[in-house]
Design a protein around this motif. Structure first.
Motif, mmCIF file in Angstrom:
data_model
loop_
_atom_site.group_PDB
_atom_site.id
_atom_site.type_symbol
_atom_site.label_atom_id
_atom_site.label_comp_id
_atom_site.label_asym_id
_atom_site.label_seq_id
_atom_site.Cartn_x
_atom_site.Cartn_y
_atom_site.Cartn_z
ATOM 1 N N GLY A 173 100.053 -37.762 -14.157
ATOM 2 C CA GLY A 173 99.701 -37.459 -12.779
ATOM 3 C C GLY A 173 100.514 -36.379 -12.118
ATOM 4 N N GLU A 174 101.330 -35.633 -12.887
ATOM 5 C CA GLU A 174 102.099 -34.568 -12.264
ATOM 6 C C GLU A 174 102.381 -33.447 -13.255
ATOM 7 N N ALA A 175 102.731 -32.295 -12.716
ATOM 8 C CA ALA A 175 103.139 -31.142 -13.523
ATOM 9 C C ALA A 175 104.374 -30.543 -12.865
ATOM 10 N N VAL A 176 105.412 -30.331 -13.675
ATOM 11 C CA VAL A 176 106.698 -29.845 -13.165
ATOM 12 C C VAL A 176 106.996 -28.475 -13.763
ATOM 13 N N PHE A 177 107.262 -27.496 -12.870
ATOM 14 C CA PHE A 177 107.643 -26.140 -13.267
ATOM 15 C C PHE A 177 109.134 -25.980 -12.956
ATOM 16 N N PRO A 178 110.014 -26.081 -13.955
ATOM 17 C CA PRO A 178 111.457 -26.013 -13.678
ATOM 18 C C PRO A 178 111.879 -24.654 -13.112
ATOM 19 N N LEU A 179 112.802 -24.706 -12.132
ATOM 20 C CA LEU A 179 113.341 -23.492 -11.525
ATOM 21 C C LEU A 179 114.820 -23.307 -11.846
#
Length: 200
Positions: A173-179
């Motif tokens: 249920g989620e998508a994470v784009f690391p910064l």
């Protein structure tokens, strides 16, 4: 369903709810309702939008505006796509075809749409791509004000755009784009669509 059959059904029951309609027929029914000035029927075919029914009826009370929107809907239907978290279908002539894409491509495309809308100052579109908790706190006007007043907003958008090229962690249920520095752009699934919950 062939268009000629569908046309007959629409004439007999223009406001009838037919969940089995395929996307192109919904687009055509919407465009036809606008062309014919049947604004209640057109609105019934929307997801209600960020501004509500009153604003919709006011915006399309002008015939030229209705006809322009109807024409735009019809031309867009020629290249229509239907999306879900792990599936995109695209029109290929009269048929639909599966677009072969990696799971990360779907949230990446959603984030790109949000960033493109923000860069273009299309705040209504950007607002519509926010997750429900943010839509509850904002309006398109408030989103515009916050981005214009916040000195770091351009930098956040720039970092989010750079994150499009990083590895995306797609989970339940989620998508994470690391910064980096334990910060990330976060998108969540709502009604089958990825929406922006946090820019960092």
């Amino acid at each position: 369903m062939k268009r000629t059959v569908l046309t007959g059904l629409l004439v007999l029951a223009p406001a009838c709810a037919t969940p089995s309609r395929e996307p192109v027929s919904v687009a055509e029914a919407y465009a036809r309702a606008l062309d014919e000035g049947r604004l209640q029927d057109a609105y019934a075919l929307t997801t209600n939008g960020p501004d509500g029914e009153t604003a919709f009826l006011e915006r399309y009370s002008d015939e030229a505006t209705r006809r322009e929107r109807a024409a735009a809907v019809r031309s867009s239907a020629e290249v229509l796509e239907a999306r879900a978290p792990a599936l995109t279908l695209a029109r290929s002539g009269p048929d639909w075809r599966v677009v072969e894409a990696r799971p990360a491509d779907v949230p990446r495309a959603a984030l790109r749409r949000f960033l493109d809308a923000s860069d273009a100052k299309d705040w209504k579109t950007a607002y519509g791509l926010l997750a429900a908790p943010l839509r509850a706190r904002y309006t398109p006007e408030r989103l515009k004000e916050d981005f214009e007043r916040e000195p770091l907003s351009k930098e956040r958008l720039r970092r989010a755009r750079l994150a499009l090229n990083t590895h995306v962690r797609v989970g339940a249920g989620e998508a994470v784009f690391p910064l980096g520095d334990e910060r990330a752009v976060l998108l969540v699934l709502e009604d089958g669509e990825y929406r922006v919950l946090a820019l960092e």
